[in-house]
Design an enzyme around this catalytic site. Structure first.
Site, PDB file in Angstrom:
ATOM      1  N   ILE A  87       0.860  -1.182   0.000  1.00 52.17           N
ATOM      2  CA  ILE A  87       0.000   0.000   0.000  1.00 52.17           C
ATOM      3  C   ILE A  87       0.897   1.233   0.000  1.00 52.17           C
ATOM      4  O   ILE A  87       1.773   1.372   0.855  1.00 52.17           O
ATOM      5  CB  ILE A  87      -0.941   0.015   1.226  1.00 52.17           C
ATOM      6  CG1 ILE A  87      -1.795  -1.255   1.279  1.00 52.17           C
ATOM      7  CG2 ILE A  87      -1.815   1.263   1.211  1.00 52.17           C
ATOM      8  CD1 ILE A  87      -2.749  -1.437   0.128  1.00 52.17           C
ATOM      9  N   LEU A  88       0.683   2.113  -0.953  1.00 49.12           N
ATOM     10  CA  LEU A  88       1.473   3.344  -1.049  1.00 49.12           C
ATOM     11  C   LEU A  88       0.849   4.427  -0.167  1.00 49.12           C
ATOM     12  O   LEU A  88      -0.368   4.493  -0.009  1.00 49.12           O
ATOM     13  CB  LEU A  88       1.533   3.801  -2.508  1.00 49.12           C
ATOM     14  CG  LEU A  88       2.281   2.832  -3.433  1.00 49.12           C
ATOM     15  CD1 LEU A  88       1.993   3.151  -4.892  1.00 49.12           C
ATOM     16  CD2 LEU A  88       3.785   2.859  -3.159  1.00 49.12           C
ATOM     17  N   HIS A 104      -6.910  -4.618 -10.591  1.00 50.68           N
ATOM     18  CA  HIS A 104      -7.448  -5.387  -9.458  1.00 50.68           C
ATOM     19  C   HIS A 104      -8.325  -6.517 -10.007  1.00 50.68           C
ATOM     20  O   HIS A 104      -9.132  -6.285 -10.907  1.00 50.68           O
ATOM     21  CB  HIS A 104      -8.270  -4.488  -8.532  1.00 50.68           C
ATOM     22  CG  HIS A 104      -8.797  -5.212  -7.344  1.00 50.68           C
ATOM     23  ND1 HIS A 104      -7.992  -5.546  -6.273  1.00 50.68           N
ATOM     24  CD2 HIS A 104     -10.018  -5.722  -7.074  1.00 50.68           C
ATOM     25  CE1 HIS A 104      -8.721  -6.221  -5.381  1.00 50.68           C
ATOM     26  NE2 HIS A 104      -9.945  -6.337  -5.846  1.00 50.68           N
TER      27      HIS A 104
END
Length: 196
Positions: A87-88, A104
């Site tokens: 996760i950024l 996704h």
């Protein structure tokens, strides 16, 4: 052509779909110039090297700072998350707003968000008993899988599907088609905006 970085964590099947599409001339506005993995030994890095694309592994400590330096150094204008399992931060996604896309393996808003990745998505779809699933390409923001949808493609769920069989069909019928198409569309738009 817009210099494009692909962020990966594993085998790189979606990266290969991008490489293949570029080879077929289907992404004239996309220049695959950098592949970065957050996992040492990810097979995706080998795929990149074989295709003549710069491949880099970045360890966890200071990941985003070093990633930004790499992206800036290469003159990257578009980032594609292709099986990237990290996760950024909000700061990173804000800096690259409108220039980061992700694939996704479901039809967002179903089976998405924190904790939904890889086989988990397909296991959840089968457990819920959905008849149709698919894949989504979306812009990346600070909310996992929360950015604006760019493209979706539906895939039928078949009786007797296993998570592995469903995953493979979603990749073949949806992910590998819409990711190159979306990358090209976004790159073309970004190039057009920079020409104004």
């Amino acid at each position: 052509m817009l210099k494009t970085a692909v962020l990966v964590s594993g085998g790189g099947t979606n990266l290969q779909a991008l490489i293949d599409a570029a080879g077929r001339g289907e992404m004239p506005h996309v220049q695959l110039s950098l592949v970065v993995s957050n996992r040492a030994g990810a097979f995706a890095l080998e795929r990149a090297e074989k295709a003549g694309i710069r491949a880099e592994y970045l360890e966890k400590e200071g990941f985003e700072e070093r990633l930004n330096a790499l992206l800036d150094g290469e003159g990257v204008g578009l980032i594609v998350l292709a099986g990237f399992l990290r996760i950024l931060s909000e700061g990173f996604t804000r800096r690259w707003a409108g220039r980061i896309i992700n694939i996704h393996p479901s039809l967002i808003p179903s089976f998405c968000g924190a904790g939904y990745y890889g086989l988990r998505v397909h296991e959840a779809a089968l457990a819920r008993g959905v008849k149709v699933t698919g894949a989504t390409v979306h812009f990346v923001n600070e909310i996992p899988d929360g950015g604006e949808i760019i493209a979706q493609r539906a895939v039928e769920v078949r009786p007797g599907d296993t998570p592995e069989a469903l995953q493979r069909r979603v990749m073949e019928q949806a992910e590998w088609k819409i990711l190159p198409e979306a990358a090209e569309a976004v790159a073309e738009r970004l190039e057009g905006e920079s020409d104004r």
